[in-house]
Design an enzyme around this catalytic site. Structure first.
Site, PDB file in Angstrom:
ATOM      1  N   LYS A  65       0.891  -1.251   0.097  1.00  0.00           N
ATOM      2  CA  LYS A  65       0.068   0.149  -0.012  1.00  0.00           C
ATOM      3  C   LYS A  65       0.887   1.347   0.020  1.00  0.00           C
ATOM      4  O   LYS A  65       0.672   2.073  -0.728  1.00  0.00           O
ATOM      5  CB  LYS A  65      -1.010   0.093   1.175  1.00  0.00           C
ATOM      6  CG  LYS A  65      -2.022  -1.115   1.056  1.00  0.00           C
ATOM      7  CD  LYS A  65      -2.906  -0.917   2.217  1.00  0.00           C
ATOM      8  CE  LYS A  65      -3.877  -1.915   2.220  1.00  0.00           C
ATOM      9  NZ  LYS A  65      -4.928  -1.942   3.234  1.00  0.00           N
ATOM     10  N   ASN A  86      -4.971   1.982  -1.629  1.00  0.00           N
ATOM     11  CA  ASN A  86      -5.487   0.572  -1.834  1.00  0.00           C
ATOM     12  C   ASN A  86      -6.371   0.557  -3.280  1.00  0.00           C
ATOM     13  O   ASN A  86      -6.693  -0.596  -3.463  1.00  0.00           O
ATOM     14  CB  ASN A  86      -6.375   0.100  -0.539  1.00  0.00           C
ATOM     15  CG  ASN A  86      -7.604   0.817  -0.585  1.00  0.00           C
ATOM     16  OD1 ASN A  86      -7.977   1.910  -1.168  1.00  0.00           O
ATOM     17  ND2 ASN A  86      -8.545   0.492   0.157  1.00  0.00           N
TER      18      ASN A  86
END
Ligand code: ATR
Length: 269
Positions: A65, A86
Site C-alpha cells: 500500500k 489501496n
C-alpha cells in the site's frame, strides 16, 4: 466486460474477488476480478502491464500500500494524508490513487452505532493499517486519540504528525495505563494474525469501551477473544470494513456503489 484485480503478497486468501463478484451480481455488472501476486520489486512493472492489458481498476493490499502511494502520480486528499493507497486507476493516462480503508472503517462504525465524535479512542498499533485509518478517524472529531504501540517511537512519530488543534493525539506504550476513560478501542496490530501474544495496558478494558478489530476470519479473532474475556459487550471484527472499503473502490472505478450490507448477507449464506 470490465477488468479489475487485487495485487498483494500473499494474495491467495484474499476475499476481494468473492466480494466484488457479489457486488457485480447485485449491480448487474459484467466484470472480471482477479487476484495477482507480485514481489515488491516487480510492482510497478506489473501495474503497467495490467493497465496495458485493459484492467481499469486495481486494489492493492499488504505489503504494497505504501509503494502504491509512492508510484501514483495523483492522490486524493485522504490518500495524501494516509500516505497509503489501496485503490488505483488511470485518468488520461495518469496513475491515480485513493485510500478507502479509513472511509470503510468509518462507515462500518456508523452502521454499528459505535460513536467516535467527542469520544476518547485508543488505537492499538502504529503500522501501515494504523496510518491508513487515522486521517478518516480524526476527521470524525473524536475528543482525544492515543496511539499505543510496542515500538514507542513509531507511535510518537504518528502522534506528532496527527496531533492538531481540534483533536489531541498522543502516544503511549503497551505497558502504561491509558490516561483517560476509554470510549472506543481500535486494534490495528498484527499480533493475532502472527499468532503472538499481545501485551496491553492494564486499564484497556476497564470502561467497557466498544472494541473494533481490523482483522477478521472464520473464527473469532484473537483480539476479540481477549475483549470478550474482559466482558466487553460491543465487539466487532473488520469484515464490515473490508466490504465497505471494497464498495468504495468499485464506486471510484464505475460510479456505482454497491450495497455492502446486502453483499455481506449473501457472503454469509
Ligand atoms: P499492517 O500494515 O498490518 O499495519 P505493519 O505495518 O507491519 O502491518 O504493522 C503491524 C503493527 O502490529 C505494528 O504496530 C506492530 O508493532 P511494532 O510497530 O512494534 O512492530 C504491531 N505488532 C505486531 N506484532 C505485535 C505483537 N506481538 N505485539 C504487539 N504489537 C505487535
Amino acid at each position: 466486460m470490465k477488468k479489475f484485480a487485487v495485487i498483494g503478497n500473499p494474495i491467495s486468501h484474499s476475499l476481494s474477488p468473492s466480494i466484488h463478484g457479489i457486488f457485480a451480481e447485485t449491480l448487474g455488472l459484467d466484470i472480471q476480478y482477479d487476484a495477482v501476486e507480485v514481489e515488491i520489486q516487480d510492482f510497478e512493472e506489473k501495474l503497467n502491464s495490467l493497465f496495458s492489458q485493459g484492467y481499469i481498476g486495481l486494489n492493492v493490499t499488504l505489503p504494497l500500500k505504501e509503494k502504491a502511494f509512492s508510484v501514483a502520480k495523483k492522490h486524493t486528499e485522504t490518500c495524501s494524508a494516509a500516505r497509503s493507497a489501496n485503490t488505483l486507476w488511470k485518468e488520461g493516462g495518469v496513475l491515480c490513487a485513493d485510500s478507502t480503508d479509513g472511509a470503510g472503517l468509518m462507515e462500518d462504525l456508523i452502521s454499528k452505532d459505535l460513536k467516535v465524535k467527542g469520544s476518547n479512542i485508543v488505537v492499538l498499533g502504529a503500522g501501515g493499517s494504523s496510518k491508513a485509518i487515522l486521517p478518516s478517524l480524526l476527521k470524525a472529531e473524536p475528543k482525544e486519540v492515543i496511539i499505543v504501540n510496542r515500538t514507542i517511537s513509531k507511535a510518537k512519530n504518528l502522534a506528532e504528525i496527527y496531533n492538531n488543534d481540534k483533536v489531541k493525539v498522543s502516544h503511549g506504550s503497551l505497558i502504561d495505563e491509558v490516561p483517560f476513560e476509554i470510549d472506543g478501542l481500535i486494534n490495528t496490530t498484527s499480533a493475532g494474525l502472527l499468532g503472538q501474544e499481545l501485551i496491553y495496558p492494564k486499564n484497556l478494558f476497564h470502561f467497557n469501551p466498544w472494541s473494533y478489530d481490523l482483522s477478521y476470519g472464520e473464527k473469532t479473532t484473537e483480539f476479540n477473544e481477549l475483549a470478550i474475556k474482559n466482558n466487553i459487550s460491543r465487539v466487532h471484527d473488520g469484515l464490515g470494513m473490508l466490504f465497505r472499503q471494497a464498495a468504495l473502490s468499485l464506486k471510484i472505478w464505475t460510479g456505482l456503489k454497491p450495497n455492502a450490507e446486502e453483499a455481506m448477507k449473501i457472503f454469509r449464506i
